[in-house]
Design a protein around this motif. Structure first.
Motif, PDB file in Angstrom:
ATOM      1  N   PHE A 277       0.852  -1.300   0.109  1.00 21.03           N
ATOM      2  CA  PHE A 277      -0.002   0.087   0.137  1.00 21.03           C
ATOM      3  C   PHE A 277       0.946   1.222   0.016  1.00 21.03           C
ATOM      4  O   PHE A 277       0.463   2.155  -0.556  1.00 21.03           O
ATOM      5  CB  PHE A 277      -0.883  -0.205   1.085  1.00 21.03           C
ATOM      6  CG  PHE A 277      -1.414   1.227   1.425  1.00 21.03           C
ATOM      7  CD1 PHE A 277      -2.640   1.891   0.453  1.00 21.03           C
ATOM      8  CD2 PHE A 277      -1.175   2.014   2.429  1.00 21.03           C
ATOM      9  CE1 PHE A 277      -3.298   3.139   0.834  1.00 21.03           C
ATOM     10  CE2 PHE A 277      -1.744   3.269   2.732  1.00 21.03           C
ATOM     11  CZ  PHE A 277      -2.863   3.602   1.684  1.00 21.03           C
TER      12      PHE A 277
ATOM     13  N   LEU B 213      -3.091  -2.173  -5.844  1.00 26.09           N
ATOM     14  CA  LEU B 213      -3.690  -0.906  -5.070  1.00 26.09           C
ATOM     15  C   LEU B 213      -2.545  -0.429  -4.275  1.00 26.09           C
ATOM     16  O   LEU B 213      -2.216  -1.026  -3.330  1.00 26.09           O
ATOM     17  CB  LEU B 213      -4.896  -1.078  -4.531  1.00 26.09           C
ATOM     18  CG  LEU B 213      -5.327   0.205  -3.794  1.00 26.09           C
ATOM     19  CD1 LEU B 213      -5.879   1.376  -4.887  1.00 26.09           C
ATOM     20  CD2 LEU B 213      -6.787  -0.153  -2.692  1.00 26.09           C
TER      21      LEU B 213
ATOM     22  N   VAL C 245      -3.150   5.295  -6.866  1.00 28.20           N
ATOM     23  CA  VAL C 245      -4.187   6.212  -6.529  1.00 28.20           C
ATOM     24  C   VAL C 245      -3.670   7.743  -6.952  1.00 28.20           C
ATOM     25  O   VAL C 245      -4.237   8.461  -7.704  1.00 28.20           O
ATOM     26  CB  VAL C 245      -4.330   6.437  -5.123  1.00 28.20           C
ATOM     27  CG1 VAL C 245      -5.373   7.443  -4.819  1.00 28.20           C
ATOM     28  CG2 VAL C 245      -5.021   5.048  -4.700  1.00 28.20           C
TER      29      VAL C 245
ATOM     30  N   THR D  52     -14.712   4.503  11.541  1.00 25.83           N
ATOM     31  CA  THR D  52     -15.309   5.505  10.353  1.00 25.83           C
ATOM     32  C   THR D  52     -14.375   6.631  10.183  1.00 25.83           C
ATOM     33  O   THR D  52     -14.590   7.440  11.074  1.00 25.83           O
ATOM     34  CB  THR D  52     -16.613   5.769  10.289  1.00 25.83           C
ATOM     35  OG1 THR D  52     -17.478   4.362  10.530  1.00 25.83           O
ATOM     36  CG2 THR D  52     -17.158   6.498   9.285  1.00 25.83           C
TER      37      THR D  52
ATOM     38  N   PHE E 207     -13.439   9.312  -4.402  1.00 27.13           N
ATOM     39  CA  PHE E 207     -13.597   8.009  -4.048  1.00 27.13           C
ATOM     40  C   PHE E 207     -12.239   7.482  -3.800  1.00 27.13           C
ATOM     41  O   PHE E 207     -11.964   6.916  -2.636  1.00 27.13           O
ATOM     42  CB  PHE E 207     -14.237   7.254  -4.919  1.00 27.13           C
ATOM     43  CG  PHE E 207     -14.121   5.895  -4.844  1.00 27.13           C
ATOM     44  CD1 PHE E 207     -15.201   5.210  -3.817  1.00 27.13           C
ATOM     45  CD2 PHE E 207     -13.332   4.991  -5.466  1.00 27.13           C
ATOM     46  CE1 PHE E 207     -14.878   3.979  -3.497  1.00 27.13           C
ATOM     47  CE2 PHE E 207     -13.542   3.625  -5.248  1.00 27.13           C
ATOM     48  CZ  PHE E 207     -14.140   2.928  -4.263  1.00 27.13           C
ATOM     49  N   LEU E 208     -11.314   7.788  -4.485  1.00 26.97           N
ATOM     50  CA  LEU E 208      -9.734   6.944  -4.309  1.00 26.97           C
ATOM     51  C   LEU E 208      -9.234   7.534  -3.047  1.00 26.97           C
ATOM     52  O   LEU E 208      -8.469   6.609  -2.159  1.00 26.97           O
ATOM     53  CB  LEU E 208      -8.909   7.582  -5.508  1.00 26.97           C
ATOM     54  CG  LEU E 208      -9.509   6.593  -6.843  1.00 26.97           C
ATOM     55  CD1 LEU E 208      -8.450   7.206  -8.130  1.00 26.97           C
ATOM     56  CD2 LEU E 208      -9.293   5.105  -6.661  1.00 26.97           C
TER      57      LEU E 208
ATOM     58  N   GLU F 204     -10.692   8.787  -0.636  1.00 31.43           N
ATOM     59  CA  GLU F 204     -11.252   7.862   0.765  1.00 31.43           C
ATOM     60  C   GLU F 204     -10.918   6.505   1.155  1.00 31.43           C
ATOM     61  O   GLU F 204     -10.762   6.163   1.920  1.00 31.43           O
ATOM     62  CB  GLU F 204     -12.818   8.061   0.565  1.00 31.43           C
ATOM     63  CG  GLU F 204     -13.430   9.498   0.690  1.00 31.43           C
ATOM     64  CD  GLU F 204     -13.223  10.032   2.207  1.00 31.43           C
ATOM     65  OE1 GLU F 204     -13.252   9.087   3.143  1.00 31.43           O
ATOM     66  OE2 GLU F 204     -13.244  11.175   2.291  1.00 31.43           O
ATOM     67  N   THR F 205     -10.504   5.871  -0.355  1.00 30.04           N
ATOM     68  CA  THR F 205     -10.172   4.486  -0.513  1.00 30.04           C
ATOM     69  C   THR F 205      -8.728   4.504   0.378  1.00 30.04           C
ATOM     70  O   THR F 205      -8.456   3.741   1.188  1.00 30.04           O
ATOM     71  CB  THR F 205      -9.895   4.037  -1.805  1.00 30.04           C
ATOM     72  OG1 THR F 205     -11.171   3.973  -2.289  1.00 30.04           O
ATOM     73  CG2 THR F 205      -9.157   2.441  -1.568  1.00 30.04           C
ATOM     74  N   VAL F 206      -7.843   5.283  -0.017  1.00 27.50           N
ATOM     75  CA  VAL F 206      -6.666   5.460   0.798  1.00 27.50           C
ATOM     76  C   VAL F 206      -6.684   5.633   2.013  1.00 27.50           C
ATOM     77  O   VAL F 206      -5.934   4.982   2.917  1.00 27.50           O
ATOM     78  CB  VAL F 206      -5.547   6.598   0.017  1.00 27.50           C
ATOM     79  CG1 VAL F 206      -4.454   6.903   1.009  1.00 27.50           C
ATOM     80  CG2 VAL F 206      -5.147   6.425  -1.235  1.00 27.50           C
TER      81      VAL F 206
ATOM     82  N   ARG G 203      -9.230   4.726   4.155  1.00 28.45           N
ATOM     83  CA  ARG G 203     -10.019   3.707   4.760  1.00 28.45           C
ATOM     84  C   ARG G 203      -8.981   2.504   4.971  1.00 28.45           C
ATOM     85  O   ARG G 203      -8.658   1.830   6.017  1.00 28.45           O
ATOM     86  CB  ARG G 203     -10.955   2.976   4.040  1.00 28.45           C
ATOM     87  CG  ARG G 203     -12.325   3.882   3.949  1.00 28.45           C
ATOM     88  CD  ARG G 203     -13.642   3.096   3.465  1.00 28.45           C
ATOM     89  NE  ARG G 203     -13.364   2.782   2.124  1.00 28.45           N
ATOM     90  CZ  ARG G 203     -13.736   3.623   1.081  1.00 28.45           C
ATOM     91  NH1 ARG G 203     -14.370   4.710   1.540  1.00 28.45           N
ATOM     92  NH2 ARG G 203     -13.594   3.280   0.090  1.00 28.45           N
ATOM     93  N   ILE G 204      -8.027   2.461   3.929  1.00 28.44           N
ATOM     94  CA  ILE G 204      -6.882   1.404   4.028  1.00 28.44           C
ATOM     95  C   ILE G 204      -6.001   1.711   5.025  1.00 28.44           C
ATOM     96  O   ILE G 204      -5.198   1.025   6.048  1.00 28.44           O
ATOM     97  CB  ILE G 204      -6.311   1.135   2.752  1.00 28.44           C
ATOM     98  CG1 ILE G 204      -7.235   0.682   1.725  1.00 28.44           C
ATOM     99  CG2 ILE G 204      -4.893   0.153   2.598  1.00 28.44           C
ATOM    100  CD1 ILE G 204      -6.583   0.597   0.256  1.00 28.44           C
TER     101      ILE G 204
ATOM    102  N   LYS H 227      -7.343   1.001   8.254  1.00 28.68           N
ATOM    103  CA  LYS H 227      -7.257  -0.305   8.521  1.00 28.68           C
ATOM    104  C   LYS H 227      -5.877  -0.863   9.124  1.00 28.68           C
ATOM    105  O   LYS H 227      -5.570  -1.580  10.085  1.00 28.68           O
ATOM    106  CB  LYS H 227      -7.630  -1.248   7.636  1.00 28.68           C
ATOM    107  CG  LYS H 227      -7.670  -2.576   7.629  1.00 28.68           C
ATOM    108  CD  LYS H 227      -8.148  -3.265   6.489  1.00 28.68           C
ATOM    109  CE  LYS H 227      -8.012  -4.902   6.476  1.00 28.68           C
ATOM    110  NZ  LYS H 227      -8.346  -5.545   5.128  1.00 28.68           N
TER     111      LYS H 227
END
Length: 201
Positions: free
Chosen positions: A30, A38, A43, A124, A141-142, A144-146, A148-149, A152
C-alpha cells in the motif's frame, strides 16, 4: 475523557510508520509509489512519475484529545488527527501531502484480570487535504479509499494496542479485586465495574 486527555498529553496518540518497521506485506504494498495492484502510487500516479519506485512513510498524530460518550458497556469515540506522508529515498525527507482526519469509532468495554480493556468494533474515518506538494490529490473516492486502507493498516493496530493496555483497576492494600466485569446499564457517560473483593491480612 480524562483518560483520553492523559494519553494525548503524554504523547501516546502519535504513531510514525518508518522504513525500518516490520509491516505486513499488504501494508508495504500500500505504501509503495509504484505497484501493479492498489497502492498510493496507483491512486496518485504523479508519485511514480516524479519519484520512481520507493515507499512512503507516515507520521500520524492526534491534534486534540479524543472525546468519548459512554452508554452501558459501549463507548462512541471521536478523535481528530493529522497524517503527513513523505519519502526519504536518499536519506533526505521530501514531503508529499498532509491530511486532516476525523475518526469515529465504536468501542466495547470489558475486563481482563484487574484491567478495564477496550475492543474497537467499528471505525469510520473522514478526511480533507491540509497541504499537498505533489499537485492536486482531490477528495474523491480514491482519496477516501486511501484513508480507509490507512485506517485499517495503521490506525486500528495502534488503537488496539492502547485498548489492550487498558486501565488498571484500583490497587488497595489487603484487598484483591476478583471476577471484575462491566455492567450494562442506562446511565450515560458512566461505565460501571462490578467486582468481588477478597481480603488478605
Amino acid at each position: 475523557n480524562p483518560g483520553f486527555d492523559a494519553a494525548y498529553d503524554n504523547g501516546k496518540l502519535a504513531y510514525s510508520i518508518t522504513g525500518d518497521m516490520e509491516l505486513p506485506d499488504e501494508a508495504k504494498t500500500f505504501l509503495s509509489t509504484a505497484c501493479a495492484a492498489l497502492c498510493i502510487g496507483t491512486v496518485f500516479p504523479q508519485l511514480e512519475e516524479r519519484f520512481g519506485r520507493t515507499s512512503a512513510l507516515v507520521d500520524i498524530f492526534a491534534t486534540q484529545a479524543p472525546v468519548g460518550r459512554i452508554s452501558g458497556d459501549e463507548v462512541q469515540v471521536t478523535g481528530w488527527g493529522e497524517a503527513n506522508f513523505y519519502i526519504k529515498p536518499n536519506g533526505q525527507r521530501t514531503d508529499l501531502f498532509s491530511i486532516n482526519m476525523t475518526v469515529s469509532a465504536s468501542v466495547k468495554i470489558g475486563t481482563i484480570g484487574n484491567k478495564v480493556v477496550f475492543n474497537i468494533t467499528d471505525i469510520t474515518p473522514t478526511a480533507d487535504v491540509k497541504a499537498t506538494h505533489i499537485g492536486d490529490i482531490g477528495n474523491g473516492f480514491l482519496f477516501e479509499t486511501v484513508l480507509r486502507i490507512a485506517s485499517k493498516q495503521f490506525l486500528l493496530p495502534k488503537l488496539k494496542e492502547l485498548g489492550e493496555n487498558g486501565i488498571d483497576l484500583p490497587n488497595v492494600s489487603y484487598l484483591r479485586l476478583v471476577n471484575a466485569q462491566v455492567i450494562d446499564h442506562d446511565t450515560e457517560n458512566v461505565f460501571i465495574v462490578a467486582t468481588d473483593v477478597e481480603y488478605h491480612a
